[in-house]
Design a protein around this motif. Structure first.
Motif, mmCIF file in Angstrom:
data_model
loop_
_atom_site.group_PDB
_atom_site.id
_atom_site.type_symbol
_atom_site.label_atom_id
_atom_site.label_comp_id
_atom_site.label_asym_id
_atom_site.label_seq_id
_atom_site.Cartn_x
_atom_site.Cartn_y
_atom_site.Cartn_z
ATOM 1 N N GLN A 178 29.992 31.782 41.767
ATOM 2 C CA GLN A 178 28.587 31.547 41.432
ATOM 3 C C GLN A 178 28.059 32.466 40.335
ATOM 4 N N GLY A 179 28.907 33.302 39.762
ATOM 5 C CA GLY A 179 28.456 34.184 38.692
ATOM 6 C C GLY A 179 28.124 33.407 37.426
ATOM 7 N N LYS A 180 27.449 34.061 36.496
ATOM 8 C CA LYS A 180 27.000 33.396 35.272
ATOM 9 C C LYS A 180 28.140 33.187 34.271
ATOM 10 N N ASP A 181 28.804 34.279 33.910
ATOM 11 C CA ASP A 181 29.829 34.235 32.859
ATOM 12 C C ASP A 181 30.876 35.289 33.214
ATOM 13 N N VAL A 182 31.699 34.981 34.201
ATOM 14 C CA VAL A 182 32.515 35.975 34.897
ATOM 15 C C VAL A 182 33.979 35.877 34.473
ATOM 16 N N TYR A 183 34.590 37.057 34.264
ATOM 17 C CA TYR A 183 35.980 37.118 33.815
ATOM 18 C C TYR A 183 36.705 38.263 34.509
ATOM 19 N N PHE A 184 38.043 38.171 34.523
ATOM 20 C CA PHE A 184 38.845 39.357 34.796
ATOM 21 C C PHE A 184 38.728 40.236 33.559
ATOM 22 N N TRP A 185 38.457 41.529 33.760
ATOM 23 C CA TRP A 185 37.996 42.383 32.672
ATOM 24 C C TRP A 185 38.626 43.762 32.826
ATOM 25 N N VAL A 186 39.142 44.341 31.741
ATOM 26 C CA VAL A 186 39.760 45.667 31.793
ATOM 27 C C VAL A 186 39.243 46.509 30.642
ATOM 28 N N GLY A 187 39.352 47.831 30.798
ATOM 29 C CA GLY A 187 38.910 48.715 29.732
ATOM 30 C C GLY A 187 39.196 50.159 30.048
ATOM 31 N N VAL A 188 38.704 51.047 29.186
ATOM 32 C CA VAL A 188 38.886 52.482 29.358
ATOM 33 C C VAL A 188 37.529 53.122 29.624
ATOM 34 N N GLY A 189 37.569 54.312 30.202
ATOM 35 C CA GLY A 189 36.333 55.008 30.532
ATOM 36 C C GLY A 189 36.233 55.242 32.025
ATOM 37 N N PRO A 190 35.192 55.934 32.450
ATOM 38 C CA PRO A 190 35.078 56.300 33.864
ATOM 39 C C PRO A 190 34.743 55.131 34.780
ATOM 40 N N GLN A 191 34.117 54.063 34.256
ATOM 41 C CA GLN A 191 33.740 52.932 35.096
ATOM 42 C C GLN A 191 33.615 51.675 34.238
ATOM 43 N N PRO A 192 33.650 50.499 34.888
ATOM 44 C CA PRO A 192 33.564 49.247 34.124
ATOM 45 C C PRO A 192 32.277 49.131 33.329
ATOM 46 N N SER A 193 32.409 48.576 32.134
ATOM 47 C CA SER A 193 31.252 48.344 31.274
ATOM 48 C C SER A 193 31.513 47.099 30.445
ATOM 49 N N SER A 194 30.510 46.710 29.665
ATOM 50 C CA SER A 194 30.657 45.523 28.821
ATOM 51 C C SER A 194 31.643 45.739 27.680
ATOM 52 N N ASN A 229 47.314 51.551 29.302
ATOM 53 C CA ASN A 229 46.255 51.536 28.288
ATOM 54 C C ASN A 229 44.869 51.371 28.888
ATOM 55 N N ILE A 230 44.785 51.172 30.189
ATOM 56 C CA ILE A 230 43.492 50.860 30.809
ATOM 57 C C ILE A 230 43.187 51.858 31.928
ATOM 58 N N ASP A 231 41.902 52.026 32.197
ATOM 59 C CA ASP A 231 41.454 52.918 33.272
ATOM 60 C C ASP A 231 40.918 52.154 34.469
ATOM 61 N N TRP A 232 40.500 50.914 34.256
ATOM 62 C CA TRP A 232 39.929 50.151 35.360
ATOM 63 C C TRP A 232 40.170 48.662 35.174
ATOM 64 N N PHE A 233 40.072 47.958 36.288
ATOM 65 C CA PHE A 233 40.163 46.495 36.327
ATOM 66 C C PHE A 233 38.943 45.998 37.078
ATOM 67 N N SER A 234 38.302 44.947 36.542
ATOM 68 C CA SER A 234 37.033 44.517 37.111
ATOM 69 C C SER A 234 36.918 43.002 37.115
ATOM 70 N N VAL A 235 36.119 42.491 38.038
ATOM 71 C CA VAL A 235 35.586 41.131 37.962
ATOM 72 C C VAL A 235 34.175 41.309 37.425
ATOM 73 N N PHE A 236 33.949 40.910 36.168
ATOM 74 C CA PHE A 236 32.755 41.340 35.435
ATOM 75 C C PHE A 236 31.985 40.132 34.914
ATOM 76 N N ASP A 237 30.661 40.173 35.081
ATOM 77 C CA ASP A 237 29.773 39.131 34.572
ATOM 78 C C ASP A 237 29.212 39.581 33.229
ATOM 79 N N LEU A 238 29.665 38.952 32.147
ATOM 80 C CA LEU A 238 29.238 39.369 30.813
ATOM 81 C C LEU A 238 27.779 39.027 30.535
ATOM 82 N N GLU A 239 27.289 37.943 31.118
ATOM 83 C CA GLU A 239 25.906 37.549 30.844
ATOM 84 C C GLU A 239 24.911 38.548 31.422
ATOM 85 N N THR A 240 25.203 39.057 32.618
ATOM 86 C CA THR A 240 24.289 39.996 33.273
ATOM 87 C C THR A 240 24.758 41.441 33.159
#
Length: 676
Positions: A178-194, A229-240
């Motif tokens: 039911q999320g708006k624009d949701v993806y499996f999402w990875v990146g670097v840093g202390p916590q998930p971000s856009s 290469n990554i610090d976190w893995f997230s289920v992330f809503d890009l729209e919100t």
């Protein structure tokens, strides 16, 4: 942010396992080979608990009786065993020069059960080179980390598994969709971000995520990205910009190197859009024209398609203006198609409708092919077209606003025409072709070992008591469906006979049979007009053939001829259609274990009216094999076997059942005599 520093520290310490800037991650370093004779050299890594990786291995090949050798004694000697070479052979070693390859320990022996690995000569009992396994050495293995848990949209899973340096497995994964624009999402840093990167879903799509109900799925990190290469893995809503659930990736994970092959491909044009892990399109506008490059990791008999949507407010195949590209041998093709119906191109009351080349509907091919090549399994085709075309079937490429696009990957049929696509998006995709800043989210192609799907059991009607067959149409299903059953590219629909998807039918000469046909009787419909015909050729679509081609086909039933000699069908009944439910995703057809379960997921819509009857009596003039198909479209039906009598040699199911009965009877008789 400190992952690279931690990685360096671990690598400097004994037996580190990190990816560095000098090359790909190879596993856990055991050590360099100690060189004693015959120019032996190289590095030895542990890939997993059973497998060694040799890097830059050299040996002059001059030993008399030399093998890869290992054992559990304190030092190399006669008390050991041969380790098969990279071809799993136990031949005497030949010359190697800076070669990379893997070796698997025999008889399921583990690296933790040996103390050394050597290049050893049995005749002279000399060690030419060796490396010792450190005490308490831990080979790379699948690592379980924390559970995926979130407070939004029901996101959760059991412990996430890091399978190897590029592979993440979500166990018992839930998400309500039911999320708006949701993806499996990875990146670097202390916590998930856009600020991160999309990870393709388990099927390689970059669409917004669907609903998951306790599924175990495997994800591959895109391009040359690895778990290091990554610090976190997230289920992330890009729209919100909301993190729906995430995990932190621990540093220095001791996991196997990935078997995924990375295939770099740099787009030749400034803008690049990744549509799927196996498909990308890049472009550049110059003057009144735009140049496109389509690059797809496809098989030699597959096409890639990209174009402008048929609707101004969403991505829609109907009405779209599409370029279909493929390579036939050394020749590249990029054909201009107009989609007026969701079916192959057919003639409806004298006019062509469906997925038709522009030339077929009064237009012309306005795609000017520049280059075409196939490199490492990737088709790369560059072409040019006008932004505004005089062809009524061509859409304008907008330069002042975003445009919705469509794309697909599928198989080519025998005529090098696009069959029904297997891979396509479900979400809407907008592109600003004339963006002020170049668009580029592309990554390298990755090639996984292809998973061989277990096909559904092929339907077979072998019953001498059945004289009537109910014929209606339904979806051709995925790769487990029609294309596996018939070995032919599928259209969107197939014949269903007595509840089976394109079954093989057995009929006896001299008996009369009736097909009750409900394939649609509206000749104005390009999609749902399918009179049944029986011929001696396997593909069907008799109405689409040229006069010369028709003359080479023997029609056994279902066609009569007008006074002018034109063929017309005789068995067109009202439409009875099996189809997917509104909420279903056709791309998931292959997830059904059996056809029976798949069939139960469909819904049926049948028009009122009596079915058309096609009555046949096979005789001695009929070939042993004939085919039932659609009069209007190819590749919807399958095979009929004509026999003189039903015998045990005909039909697996009858023969199999009879054999079991005979075996059981013999066993019962023997057991009875023994008891006496």
């Amino acid at each position: 942010m400190f992952k690279y520093l931690v990685c360096v520290i671990i690598t400097i310490s004994a037996f580190g396992n990190c990816q560095d800037d000098d090359g790909p991650y190879r596993g856990k370093l055991i050590g360099k080979l100690n060189s004693y004779h015959h120019q032996v050299s190289g590095d030895v890594y542990a890939v997993d608990e059973f497998t060694l990786l040799l890097i830059d291995f050299s040996y002059d090949g001059n030993g008399a009786d030399t093998f890869f050798w290992s054992g559990a004694a304190n030092r190399p000697g006669p008390q050991g065993f041969i380790v098969p070479d990279e071809y799993n052979k136990t031949n005497v070693l030949e010359r190697y020069f800076n070669k990379d390859f893997t070796l698997t320990l025999p008889d399921k022996k583990k690296i933790t059960e040996i103390k050394w690995f050597a290049i050893y000569d049995l005749w002279s009992q000399n060690t030419f080179g060796d490396v010792y396994i450190p005490e308490e050495f831990e080979p790379p293995a699948v690592q379980k980390i924390s559970q995926l848990s979130g407070k939004l949209n029901g996101v959760r899973s059991e412990n996430v598994e890091i399978v190897d340096s590029k592979t993440i497995r979500l166990v018992d994964f839930f998400y309500d969709g039911q999320g708006k624009d949701v993806y499996f999402w990875v990146g670097v840093g202390p916590q998930p971000s856009s600020k991160g990167n999309k990870v393709p879903n388990e099927y390689g799509y970059l669409d917004s995520l669907r609903q998951y109900k306790g599924e175990t799925i495997t994800l591959t990190l895109p391009g040359d990205m690895t778990i290091f290469n990554i610090d976190w893995f997230s289920v992330f809503d890009l729209e919100t910009s909301q993190n729906l659930g995430s995990i932190i990736i621990p540093d220095g994970l001791n996991v196997p190197p990935s078997l995924v092959k990375v295939i770099p491909h740099k787009a030749s044009l400034p803008n690049c859009l990744q549509l799927h892990k196996d498909f990308r399109v890049s472009w550049e506008i110059f003057g009144p024209a735009v140049t496109f490059e389509m690059a797809g990791q496809v098989k030699e008999d597959e096409y890639i398609a990209f174009g402008l949507s048929g609707a101004p407010d969403k991505s829609q195949m109907m009405g779209a203006d599409v370029a279909v590209a493929y390579i036939d041998g050394l020749q590249g093709h990029v054909d201009d198609y107009n989609i007026t119906a969701l079916s192959p191109c057919v003639k409806v009351l004298g006019q062509y409708k469906g997925v038709c080349k522009d030339e077929m509907v009064g237009g012309q091919n306005n795609n000017q092919l520049h280059t075409a090549s196939r490199v490492n399994g990737v088709n790369i085709i560059t072409f040019r077209r006008s932004l505004i075309s005089s062809d009524a079937g061509d859409k304008e490429v907008p330069t002042d606003t975003e445009a919705y696009i469509v794309w697909a990957i599928g198989r080519l049929d025998d005529n090098k025409e696009p069959a029904f696509h297997d891979i396509y998006p479900k979400s809407n995709i907008k592109v600003a072709f004339n963006s002020s800043e170049p668009i580029n989210n592309c990554f390298a192609f990755t090639s996984n070992q292809e998973v061989v799907l277990e096909p559904w059991e092929r339907g077979q009607i072998f019953d001498r008591t059945i004289r009537t067959f109910n014929a209606y149409i339904g979806p051709s299903a995925g790769k487990k469906g029609y294309q596996t059953i018939a070995g032919q590219p599928a259209t969107s629909l197939s014949w269903y006979i007595n509840g089976y998807l394109a079954p093989e039918i057995w009929l006896r000469r001299g008996l009369t049979y009736a097909f009750k046909v409900k394939g649609g009787n509206n000749p104005h419909s390009a999609e749902y007009y399918h009179p049944l015909v029986i011929t001696d050729e396997p593909h069907g679509g008799f109405d689409k053939l040229t006069d010369d081609a028709q003359s080479n086909v023997r029609v056994l039933a279902g066609v009569e001829y007008s006074r002018r000699g034109r063929p017309r069908p005789t068995a067109a009944g009202p439409l009875c259609l099996a189809k997917h439910r509104e909420s279903a995703d056709r791309r998931l057809d292959d997830t059904f274990i059996t056809f029976k379960k798949y069939n139960r997921s469909l819904i049926y819509m049948c028009e009122e009216g009596q079915a058309a009857t096609l009555e046949i009596t096979p005789n001695t003039s009929w070939p042993d094999v004939v085919y039932y198909n659609s009069f209007t479209q190819a590749n919807m039906g399958w095979r009929i076997r004509i026999v003189d009598s039903y015998t045990r040699s005909h039909g697996y199911s009858v023969n199999h059942a009879t054999s079991l009965f005979v075996i059981l009877a013999l066993f019962t008789t023997a057991f009875t005599q023994l008891m006496r």
